[in-house]
Scaffold this active site. Structure first.
Site, short mmCIF file in Angstrom:
data_model
loop_
_atom_site.label_atom_id
_atom_site.label_comp_id
_atom_site.label_asym_id
_atom_site.label_seq_id
_atom_site.Cartn_x
_atom_site.Cartn_y
_atom_site.Cartn_z
CG HIS A 62 92.66 -3.65 46.45
ND1 HIS A 62 93.86 -3.66 45.77
CD2 HIS A 62 91.74 -3.19 45.55
CE1 HIS A 62 93.67 -3.25 44.52
NE2 HIS A 62 92.40 -2.96 44.37
CG ASP A 86 92.25 -3.86 40.30
OD1 ASP A 86 92.13 -4.46 41.38
OD2 ASP A 86 91.78 -2.72 40.11
CD GLU A 106 86.29 -3.64 34.62
OE1 GLU A 106 86.60 -3.28 35.76
OE2 GLU A 106 86.23 -2.88 33.64
CG ASP A 137 77.08 -0.08 32.04
OD1 ASP A 137 77.42 0.18 33.22
OD2 ASP A 137 76.67 0.77 31.25
CG ASP A 155 87.59 -1.13 42.92
OD1 ASP A 155 88.16 -0.04 42.79
OD2 ASP A 155 88.21 -2.21 42.99
CB SER A 156 84.03 3.37 39.67
OG SER A 156 84.19 4.52 40.47
CD GLU A 158 90.43 8.21 38.65
OE1 GLU A 158 90.26 7.36 37.74
OE2 GLU A 158 91.21 8.03 39.59
N1 SAM Z 1 91.17 1.44 42.44
C1 SAM Z 1 90.96 2.17 41.30
C2 SAM Z 1 91.03 3.66 41.39
O1 SAM Z 1 90.36 4.27 42.21
O2 SAM Z 1 91.81 4.22 40.63
C3 SAM Z 1 89.85 1.65 40.46
C4 SAM Z 1 90.21 0.28 39.99
S1 SAM Z 1 89.33 -0.58 38.82
C5 SAM Z 1 90.59 -0.88 37.64
C6 SAM Z 1 88.19 0.50 38.05
C7 SAM Z 1 87.38 -0.21 36.97
O3 SAM Z 1 86.07 0.33 36.86
C8 SAM Z 1 87.99 -0.13 35.57
O4 SAM Z 1 88.53 -1.36 35.22
C9 SAM Z 1 86.81 0.28 34.67
O5 SAM Z 1 86.79 -0.40 33.44
C10 SAM Z 1 85.63 -0.08 35.57
N2 SAM Z 1 84.38 0.60 35.22
C11 SAM Z 1 84.21 1.91 34.86
N3 SAM Z 1 82.92 2.14 34.58
C12 SAM Z 1 82.25 0.96 34.76
C13 SAM Z 1 80.89 0.57 34.62
N4 SAM Z 1 79.95 1.44 34.22
N5 SAM Z 1 80.57 -0.71 34.90
C14 SAM Z 1 81.51 -1.62 35.29
N6 SAM Z 1 82.82 -1.29 35.43
C15 SAM Z 1 83.18 -0.03 35.17
#
Ligand code: SAM
EC number: 2.5.1.16
Length: 273
Positions: A62, A86, A106, A137, A155-156, A158
């Protein structure tokens, strides 16, 4: 009997932690979410079996996904975070003195709820006056913005499921259009040991759109291989050169680490050649 959680980081490698207790398990509209209490890393959030964050080492990710750009952009007032449900990235962004507004988009509200329920140190910024949290989205949200943000942080998860488009050239073009004339983009771009294709996809896509693209590294014990990469696309400022040394309360980031993080091992430089 001992209970362990295993993330299969490659088809032939698993990373396991001993679990004291399973705190949540659910199938959300978008993914499988679990929160477990581990002996080594404290509480751990997993999505689709992949570690997202843990209490013990979240600070590295972070601080490093936020402060490199926040301290090299000359005036990062308006920041957009895509993903990051998160709350850890939002916490670092709202702390920065130059930021006046941080929007987090998110897709999965259940991630935000799990963080509020189990990770108070990450979720602490959701109610900050500078913060706006939208459940939507991020790809669609960005398409509707025009020169609105100084900094966009992806911060997505994979590049599978709802995050796959977040690694596409089309998405990086929408981000470019949503940034002001001196804007910057930062994305997490995975492990140089195990995810070279993801780095090529992120770095290559960003490099086709932004005039300046750079990769930097940080050590994160619970992420695959422990060595993690971030890619920055910049319209104007060199992300390697901090113009501000803000690092209050940091446990990993320092102005020296900022510059050192861009020094790449030879095999990593070759991935982005
Ligand atoms: N630090 C982390 C990692 O690299 O493992 C990522 C943390 S964060 C929890 C990732 C977030 O991206 C998830 O909660 C997921 O729901 C969100 N996410 C995935 N695709 C997305 C999208 N198209 N728009 C918004 N959020 C998205």
């Amino acid at each position: 009997m001992d209970l362990w959680v295993t993330e299969y980081q490659t088809p032939s490698l698993g990373f396991s932690c001993k679990v004291k207790e399973t705190l949540r398990y659910e199938k959300t509209e978008f993914q499988e979410l679990s929160v477990v209490e581990t002996e080594q890393f404290g509480k751990m959030l997993l999505l689709d079996g992949m570690v997202q964050t843990t209490e013990q080492d979240e600070f590295v990710y972070h601080e490093m996904i936020t402060l490199v750009a926040l301290n090299s952009h000359r005036n990062p007032e308006k920041v957009l975070i895509i993903g990051g449900g998160d709350g850890g990235t939002l916490r670092e962004v709202v702390k920065h003195p130059a930021v006046s507004q941080a929007t987090l988009v998110e897709i999965d509200e259940r991630v935000v709820i799990a963080s509020k329920d189990f990770f108070p140190d990450l979720a602490c910024a959701f109610s900050e006056p500078k913060a706006e949290v939208l459940i939507a989205d991020g790809i669609e949200y960005v398409k509707q913005q025009h020169q609105s943000f100084d900094l966009i942080i992806v911060d997505s998860t994979e590049p599978v499921g709802p995050a796959i488009q977040l690694f596409s050239r089309e998405f990086y073009q929408s981000v470019y259009d949503a940034l002001k004339d001196d804007g910057m983009l930062v994305v997490q771009s995975e492990s140089p040991f195990y995810n070279q294709n993801v780095i090529k996809m992120a770095f290559g896509g960003i490099n086709q759109v932004f005039p300046l693209t750079k990769l930097y590294l940080a050590n994160i014990p619970t992420y695959p291989s422990g060595l993690w990469s971030f890619t920055v696309g910049s319209k104007l400022y060199d992300p390697q050169l901090p113009s501000c040394s803000y690092s209050q309360g940091c446990k990993y980031y320092t102005p020296e680490i900022h510059q050192a993080a861009f020094q790449l091992p030879a095999f990593v430089s070759r991935i982005i050649e």
